[in-house]
Design a protein around this motif. Structure first.
Motif, short mmCIF file in Angstrom:
data_model
loop_
_atom_site.label_atom_id
_atom_site.label_comp_id
_atom_site.label_asym_id
_atom_site.label_seq_id
_atom_site.Cartn_x
_atom_site.Cartn_y
_atom_site.Cartn_z
N LEU A 84 0.85 -1.21 0.00
CA LEU A 84 0.00 0.00 0.00
C LEU A 84 0.88 1.25 0.00
N VAL A 85 1.87 1.25 0.88
CA VAL A 85 2.76 2.42 0.99
C VAL A 85 3.50 2.63 -0.34
N ALA A 86 3.97 1.54 -0.94
CA ALA A 86 4.71 1.66 -2.21
C ALA A 86 3.82 2.23 -3.30
N GLY A 87 2.58 1.75 -3.37
CA GLY A 87 1.65 2.25 -4.39
C GLY A 87 1.35 3.72 -4.21
N LEU A 88 1.10 4.14 -2.98
CA LEU A 88 0.79 5.55 -2.71
C LEU A 88 2.01 6.43 -2.97
N THR A 89 3.19 5.95 -2.56
CA THR A 89 4.41 6.74 -2.73
C THR A 89 4.73 6.90 -4.21
N LYS A 90 4.53 5.83 -4.96
CA LYS A 90 4.78 5.91 -6.42
C LYS A 90 3.84 6.91 -7.06
N SER A 91 2.57 6.90 -6.67
CA SER A 91 1.64 7.85 -7.33
C SER A 91 1.95 9.28 -6.93
N CYS A 92 2.42 9.49 -5.68
CA CYS A 92 2.85 10.85 -5.28
C CYS A 92 4.04 11.27 -6.13
N ASN A 93 5.01 10.37 -6.30
CA ASN A 93 6.21 10.70 -7.06
C ASN A 93 5.87 10.97 -8.52
N ASP A 94 4.96 10.18 -9.08
CA ASP A 94 4.54 10.41 -10.48
C ASP A 94 3.95 11.81 -10.63
N ILE A 147 5.29 14.86 -13.06
CA ILE A 147 4.45 15.53 -14.07
C ILE A 147 4.48 17.05 -13.84
N LYS A 148 4.36 17.44 -12.57
CA LYS A 148 4.39 18.87 -12.21
C LYS A 148 5.69 19.51 -12.68
N GLU A 149 6.80 18.81 -12.38
CA GLU A 149 8.11 19.36 -12.73
C GLU A 149 8.28 19.41 -14.24
N HIS A 150 7.79 18.37 -14.92
CA HIS A 150 7.90 18.31 -16.38
C HIS A 150 7.14 19.48 -17.01
N PRO A 202 3.35 16.74 8.82
CA PRO A 202 3.16 15.41 8.24
C PRO A 202 3.23 14.32 9.32
N SER A 203 2.45 13.27 9.12
CA SER A 203 2.49 12.14 10.06
C SER A 203 3.78 11.35 9.83
N PRO A 204 4.14 10.45 10.76
CA PRO A 204 5.33 9.61 10.54
C PRO A 204 5.28 8.84 9.22
N LEU A 205 4.07 8.37 8.86
CA LEU A 205 3.97 7.62 7.60
C LEU A 205 4.18 8.55 6.40
N GLU A 206 3.61 9.75 6.47
CA GLU A 206 3.81 10.71 5.36
C GLU A 206 5.29 11.11 5.29
N MET A 207 5.94 11.26 6.46
CA MET A 207 7.39 11.59 6.46
C MET A 207 8.19 10.47 5.81
N ALA A 208 7.81 9.22 6.12
CA ALA A 208 8.53 8.07 5.52
C ALA A 208 8.40 8.13 3.99
N MET A 209 7.19 8.42 3.50
CA MET A 209 6.97 8.49 2.05
C MET A 209 7.79 9.62 1.44
N GLU A 210 7.84 10.76 2.13
CA GLU A 210 8.65 11.90 1.66
C GLU A 210 10.13 11.54 1.59
N HIS A 211 10.60 10.85 2.64
CA HIS A 211 12.02 10.46 2.66
C HIS A 211 12.34 9.56 1.46
N LEU A 212 11.42 8.61 1.16
CA LEU A 212 11.67 7.67 0.05
C LEU A 212 11.77 8.44 -1.27
N ILE A 213 10.86 9.41 -1.46
CA ILE A 213 10.87 10.21 -2.70
C ILE A 213 12.14 11.07 -2.77
N ASP A 214 12.48 11.69 -1.64
CA ASP A 214 13.66 12.58 -1.62
C ASP A 214 14.96 11.80 -1.86
N VAL A 215 15.09 10.65 -1.19
CA VAL A 215 16.32 9.87 -1.32
C VAL A 215 16.49 9.40 -2.76
N PHE A 216 15.42 8.88 -3.35
CA PHE A 216 15.53 8.42 -4.75
C PHE A 216 15.84 9.60 -5.67
#
Lengths: 111, 111
Positions: free
Chosen positions: A85-95, A99-102, B9-23
């Motif tokens: 679930l976390v991976a799916g949500l994080t991927k859609s946030c990153n996508d 798009i925004k940056e593009h 942001p909640s701890p889960l939202e922070m985790a998602m942000e960290h994953l996006i930022d690190v990548f």
């Protein structure tokens, strides 16, 4: 006085710790099994994904998420199912960020 | 003075942000594609997973990780492939914590 080398976790290690702590906070443990039932998943999403839940805050959405996550159909969500679930949500946030940056970069080149 | 509601942001939202930022920090962007090559993955792992890498710090281990992650065989690791690495590592950390706690509880009941 022995100096204890204070190891500061990296952002990636902190993200992993947050994922373990959050799941631990809402799940129940039975022997070696750690799972979320539907109410616990609902509570986790309400409290940990507030921004997301503002747009998808209906029971039907939660039912669908729960059904999708419960790969083995045991009526419970295990840690690896929660991580998907976390991976799916994080991927859609990153996508969306990509798009925004593009769009931003393309509009800059047109100016 | 307009008060801007500061959303923490909640701890889960922070985790998602960290994953996006690190990548984002280690990957290269080409149009809408954001990927890591093997050197970038190595750098990410060396700098972001220092504790883990102390025990697995050889090129062969990195080659195997890269091969496993590169599902589509394009010689690059995309974001969702990176997330599967994080999920696998996080799950094995959590499993070890569960075993540790299980041993602790069982030894307590024997006393």
């Amino acid at each position: 006085m022995t100096s204890t080398a204070c190891i500061v976790p990296s952002p990636l290690e902190m993200a992993m710790e947050h994922l373990i702590d959050v799941f631990g906070q809402y799940s129940q443990k039975d022997q070696m099994k750690q799972t979320l039932n539907k109410q616990q998943l609902r509570k986790l999403m309400d409290e940990q994904l507030t921004t997301l839940m503002q747009h998808h805050n209906n029971q039907k959405a939660i039912d669908n998420v729960f059904k999708d996550l419960d790969f083995d159909g045991d009526g419970l969500v295990a840690f690896e199912e929660f991580l998907s679930l976390v991976a799916g949500l994080t991927k859609s946030c990153n996508d969306r960020l990509l798009i925004k940056e593009h769009k931003r970069l393309t509009s800059q080149t047109k100016q």
